[in-house]
Design an enzyme around this catalytic site. Structure first.
Site, PDB file in Angstrom:
ATOM      1  N   ARG A 227       0.946  -1.089   0.103  1.00  0.00           N
ATOM      2  CA  ARG A 227      -0.020   0.065  -0.026  1.00  0.00           C
ATOM      3  C   ARG A 227       0.961   1.214   0.058  1.00  0.00           C
ATOM      4  O   ARG A 227       2.144   1.247   0.597  1.00  0.00           O
ATOM      5  CB  ARG A 227      -0.886   0.067   1.459  1.00  0.00           C
ATOM      6  CG  ARG A 227      -1.990  -0.815   1.293  1.00  0.00           C
ATOM      7  CD  ARG A 227      -3.067  -0.848   0.292  1.00  0.00           C
ATOM      8  NE  ARG A 227      -4.090  -1.536   0.227  1.00  0.00           N
ATOM      9  CZ  ARG A 227      -4.317  -2.491  -0.699  1.00  0.00           C
ATOM     10  NH1 ARG A 227      -3.576  -2.747  -1.664  1.00  0.00           N
ATOM     11  NH2 ARG A 227      -5.315  -3.274  -0.774  1.00  0.00           N
ATOM     12  N   HIS A 275      -1.015   0.525  -9.539  1.00  0.00           N
ATOM     13  CA  HIS A 275      -1.715  -0.527  -8.807  1.00  0.00           C
ATOM     14  C   HIS A 275      -2.175  -1.814  -9.503  1.00  0.00           C
ATOM     15  O   HIS A 275      -3.464  -2.216  -9.635  1.00  0.00           O
ATOM     16  CB  HIS A 275      -3.059   0.052  -8.188  1.00  0.00           C
ATOM     17  CG  HIS A 275      -3.433  -0.925  -6.967  1.00  0.00           C
ATOM     18  ND1 HIS A 275      -3.726   0.227  -5.592  1.00  0.00           N
ATOM     19  CD2 HIS A 275      -3.513  -1.909  -6.620  1.00  0.00           C
ATOM     20  CE1 HIS A 275      -4.104  -0.896  -4.806  1.00  0.00           C
ATOM     21  NE2 HIS A 275      -3.888  -2.079  -5.251  1.00  0.00           N
TER      22      HIS A 275
HETATM   23  C1  GLV Z   1      -4.905  -5.110  -4.190  1.00  0.00           C
HETATM   24  O1  GLV Z   1      -4.444  -4.063  -4.010  1.00  0.00           O
HETATM   25  C2  GLV Z   1      -5.787  -5.892  -3.103  1.00  0.00           C
HETATM   26  O2  GLV Z   1      -5.764  -5.750  -1.915  1.00  0.00           O
HETATM   27  O3  GLV Z   1      -5.825  -7.241  -3.580  1.00  0.00           O
END
Ligand code: GLV
Length: 312
Positions: A227, A275
């Protein structure tokens, strides 16, 4: 019986179809601010969420579980979820495979100095570099949950020298394990390629900062596929600019999409992905969700349930 979907993503129809294939009698409802599409609140037994609207799952008297659309569950914090309803993490082999590929790819990229070869090639220069040996490359994984343990095992299969750091003690085959605040310094001191796969909690927020980065050996690399808030952005840039760190790979950011004026964009030592290290694929993830729905219907508990004390 119905499941209520509330997500920032745009994959509602794929989820509807994937779940219908597994559990045909499950009604799929999509949350809207006016509640118009929810139907009878008493029919809703399950929630399915990624960054849901605050309060989306309130006032549903028969809600039995809320399923996360991702491996991480920090997107469910402060969403005014009904107390006592279990929150279930997503464990999907497809998601695990994606993270595995991402970690292996970037670890090998740095280990084999492929960016330098790309530069040489672009400059029309024929230059061999010393052959790297995985057995002498010390990779350190922060976070030894399902994703971290899997990445560690596959790095081990390539004979990397792998260590892991986690909140509580873990034992993994062939992996030197460190844990807790007391184990962090020794873990960092031996880690040339740092991989972050931690859950985001108040304890892990900002864990990649000036102090911890300074404890890595000079010339280290950082890969963050966890994160954005694990990293103190200005500290990371400082460590790269001073030459202490050689390069970093970032998949996640404090604000996503990453704002156009963020200094990460033009930074020559930062490799970024949006991401996308491992995207949730409804067609495979729905199998895990359906499995848990069947368990609940059979009177068993879903798994894995988020522990409200640890936050993951
Ligand atoms: C992506 O970031 C997840 O938590 O699967």
């Amino acid at each position: 019986m119905a499941i209520l979907f509330s997500s920032k993503g745009d994959d509602a129809e794929r989820w509807r179809n994937a779940l219908a294939a597994e559990i045909p009698d499950l009604n799929f409802r999509i949350w809207t601010p006016d509640g118009a599409t929810i139907g009878d609140p008493a029919a809703i037994e399950f929630g399915l969420a990624w960054g849901p609207k605050k309060g989306a799952f309130k006032d549903l008297p028969n809600l039995k579980a809320i399923f996360s659309l991702g491996a991480g569950v920090d997107h469910l914090i402060d969403r005014d979820l009904p107390p006592g309803v279990p929150v279930v993490r997503l464990v999907d082999p497809g998601l695990t495979r994606g993270i595995r590929e991402y970690v292996l790819y970037w670890t090998i990229h740095y280990h084999r100095r492929f960016a330098e070869y790309a530069d040489s090639s672009a400059a029309g220069k024929w230059q061999q570099l010393p052959q790297a040996d995985t057995r002498r490359r010390r990779v350190g994984i922060m976070g030894l949950g399902i994703l971290g343990a899997d990445a560690a095992a596959h790095l081990r299969a390539l004979e990397f020298d792998v260590a892991g750091w986690s909140r509580s003690a873990k034992t993994l085959d062939g992996v030197e394990s460190f844990h807790g605040a007391d184990g962090l310094a020794a873990f960092l001191a031996r880690t040339e390629i740092l991989v972050c796969l931690l859950p985001l909690t108040p304890e892990t927020a900002g864990i990649i900062n000036a102090d911890t980065l300074s404890q890595l050996p000079k010339g280290a690399f950082v890969i963050n596929a966890a994160r954005g808030p694990h990293v103190v952005d200005t500290d990371l840039i400082q460590a790269l600019d001073s030459g202490h760190l050689k390069a970093a790979t970032l998949d996640v950011f404090h604000t996503e999409p990453l704002p156009a004026d963020h200094p990460f964009w033009p930074h020559p030592k930062i490799n970024m992905t949006p991401h996308a290290a491992s995207l949730t694929t409804p067609e495979t993830a729905a199998l895990a969700v359906a499995d848990n729905i069947r368990r609940i219907r059979a009177g068993d508990a879903p798994a894995p349930i988020v522990d409200p004390d640890t936050g993951y």
